[in-house]
Motif scaffolding. Structure first.
Motif, PDB file in Angstrom:
ATOM      1  N   LEU A  23       1.541  -3.359  -1.330  1.00 44.61           N
ATOM      2  CA  LEU A  23       0.402  -3.416  -0.613  1.00 44.61           C
ATOM      3  C   LEU A  23      -0.381  -4.666  -0.409  1.00 44.61           C
ATOM      4  CD1 LEU A  23      -0.946   0.206  -0.571  1.00 44.61           C
ATOM      5  CD2 LEU A  23       0.241  -0.723   1.058  1.00 44.61           C
ATOM      6  N   LEU A  24      -0.813  -5.191  -1.786  1.00 46.63           N
ATOM      7  CA  LEU A  24      -1.639  -6.395  -1.870  1.00 46.63           C
ATOM      8  C   LEU A  24      -1.000  -7.548  -1.489  1.00 46.63           C
ATOM      9  CD1 LEU A  24      -2.682  -5.828  -5.588  1.00 46.63           C
ATOM     10  CD2 LEU A  24      -4.015  -5.584  -3.522  1.00 46.63           C
ATOM     11  N   ASN A  25       0.445  -7.326  -1.183  1.00 42.82           N
ATOM     12  CA  ASN A  25       1.226  -8.485  -0.746  1.00 42.82           C
ATOM     13  C   ASN A  25       1.643  -8.389   0.847  1.00 42.82           C
ATOM     14  OD1 ASN A  25       2.292 -10.722  -2.877  1.00 42.82           O
ATOM     15  ND2 ASN A  25       2.252  -8.801  -3.727  1.00 42.82           N
ATOM     16  N   GLY A  26       0.879  -7.316   1.466  1.00 44.15           N
ATOM     17  CA  GLY A  26       0.818  -7.179   2.772  1.00 44.15           C
ATOM     18  C   GLY A  26       1.992  -6.436   3.309  1.00 44.15           C
ATOM     19  N   LEU A  27       2.587  -5.574   2.654  1.00 43.76           N
ATOM     20  CA  LEU A  27       3.831  -4.537   2.984  1.00 43.76           C
ATOM     21  C   LEU A  27       3.298  -3.335   3.286  1.00 43.76           C
ATOM     22  CD1 LEU A  27       6.879  -4.549   3.147  1.00 43.76           C
ATOM     23  CD2 LEU A  27       6.967  -3.563   0.836  1.00 43.76           C
ATOM     24  N   TYR A  28       3.019  -3.340   5.009  1.00 44.25           N
ATOM     25  CA  TYR A  28       2.376  -1.977   5.053  1.00 44.25           C
ATOM     26  C   TYR A  28       3.313  -1.323   6.219  1.00 44.25           C
ATOM     27  CZ  TYR A  28      -1.729  -4.944   4.077  1.00 44.25           C
ATOM     28  OH  TYR A  28      -2.848  -5.780   3.556  1.00 44.25           O
ATOM     29  N   ASP A  29       4.598  -1.553   6.020  1.00 42.43           N
ATOM     30  CA  ASP A  29       5.533  -0.745   6.986  1.00 42.43           C
ATOM     31  C   ASP A  29       5.834   0.671   6.562  1.00 42.43           C
ATOM     32  OD1 ASP A  29       5.801  -2.701   8.673  1.00 42.43           O
ATOM     33  OD2 ASP A  29       7.508  -3.664   7.774  1.00 42.43           O
ATOM     34  N   GLY A  30       6.183   1.473   7.208  1.00 43.81           N
ATOM     35  CA  GLY A  30       6.365   2.881   6.783  1.00 43.81           C
ATOM     36  C   GLY A  30       7.603   3.113   5.833  1.00 43.81           C
ATOM     37  N   VAL A  31       7.562   4.074   4.865  1.00 46.44           N
ATOM     38  CA  VAL A  31       8.912   4.513   4.101  1.00 46.44           C
ATOM     39  C   VAL A  31       9.324   5.772   4.169  1.00 46.44           C
ATOM     40  CG1 VAL A  31       9.621   4.276   1.751  1.00 46.44           C
ATOM     41  CG2 VAL A  31       8.239   2.457   2.479  1.00 46.44           C
ATOM     42  N   LEU A  32       8.414   6.838   4.077  1.00 47.61           N
ATOM     43  CA  LEU A  32       8.666   8.250   4.079  1.00 47.61           C
ATOM     44  C   LEU A  32       8.203   8.910   5.055  1.00 47.61           C
ATOM     45  CD1 LEU A  32      10.058  10.158   1.839  1.00 47.61           C
ATOM     46  CD2 LEU A  32       7.866  10.750   1.189  1.00 47.61           C
ATOM     47  N   PRO A  33       9.266   9.725   5.867  1.00 47.61           N
ATOM     48  CA  PRO A  33       8.545  10.597   6.727  1.00 47.61           C
ATOM     49  C   PRO A  33       7.613  11.605   6.546  1.00 47.61           C
ATOM     50  CG  PRO A  33      10.940  10.511   6.923  1.00 47.61           C
ATOM     51  CD  PRO A  33      10.689   9.900   5.739  1.00 47.61           C
ATOM     52  N   TYR A  34       6.580  11.937   7.259  1.00 51.81           N
ATOM     53  CA  TYR A  34       5.560  12.971   7.170  1.00 51.81           C
ATOM     54  C   TYR A  34       6.216  14.376   6.481  1.00 51.81           C
ATOM     55  CZ  TYR A  34       1.933  16.074   8.027  1.00 51.81           C
ATOM     56  OH  TYR A  34       0.776  17.143   8.244  1.00 51.81           O
TER      57      TYR A  34
END
Length: 235
Positions: free
Chosen positions: A36-47
């Protein structure tokens, strides 16, 4: 306690987080704070998968869109303006919805009735005009289908899951239709994205079939598989 979550939920995806498995003391971590600190904000795990990991926790959302609170098995989205929304598979599209149901349905060899009611970011549907005899094949009709696109709309998606082994009798897999809350628009569902909707699923191991009692039907050769044509016509 039946589960603990501390993580980052991205729309309907978990980015960074960890959760206790039910009835044990382990912690599940998805991604890292350094990501996150490096700007990786994409989704990974379905809700849908996240909900099975625990009932209590914190996190954030895809594109760093606000804060997540999980309490007593309910998930909430706190937006930047302070508004709070209860999550019911928010942001989930049609493909993710099917994947979620596939992972949670009671049995894949029986019928399931599906209802998804509430608010949608978008819904894409189609309909076809009345045909005149001699009727053309369905794939030719749907090649000229009318497309409808709804944005920020409330309504209900209903339909059925049919087992694959009944290919030729029913549309295999999911077949869904949509109607708006005011009952003025709708159609055969091609795509959608959930905003805040309630999902209901029921199942049945019985089916009643009423076949056409006409000369046209009785003369048809129904021995050839039409699976590819069904997929083309329905999608």
């Amino acid at each position: 306690m039946t589960g603990f979550i501390l993580g980052v939920l991205a729309g309907v995806y978990l980015l960074d987080g960890y959760a206790l498995e039910k009835h044990d003391d382990s912690v599940t971590q998805v991604s890292t704070i350094d990501a996150l600190l490096n700007g990786l904000y994409d989704g990974v795990l379905p809700y849908g998968e996240l909900k099975r990991s625990g009932t209590f926790g914190i996190g954030t959302f895809e594109a760093l869109d606000g804060e997540m609170v999980a309490l007593d098995g309910n998930f909430y989205h706190v937006k930047a303006d302070g508004a709070v929304y209860k999550l019911e598979n928010a942001g989930m599209n049609y493909t993710q919805f099917q994947d979620y149901l596939d992972g949670t349905m009671r049995a894949k060899n029986i019928f399931h009735a599906v209802k998804l009611e509430g608010a949608f970011y978008s819904v894409k549907t189609r309909s076809v005009p009345r045909q005149e005899k001699p009727y053309p094949p369905l794939v030719e009709v749907t090649a000229n289908q009318t497309i409808f696109e709804f944005n920020e709309v409330r309504g209900t998606i209903i339909g059925f899951y049919c087992p694959d082994y009944l290919d030729g009798l029913k549309v295999p897999g999911y077949h869904l239709h949509f109607i708006t809350e005011d009952r003025t628009a709708g159609g055969h569902v091609l795509e959608f994205r959930v905003k805040d909707a309630q999902l209901s699923v029921d199942y049945s191991s019985q089916i009643r079939i009423i076949l056409p009692d006409t000369d046209e039907f009785n003369r048809l050769d129904l021995t050839e598989s039409k699976k590819e044509e069904i997929e083309e016509a329905e999608k």
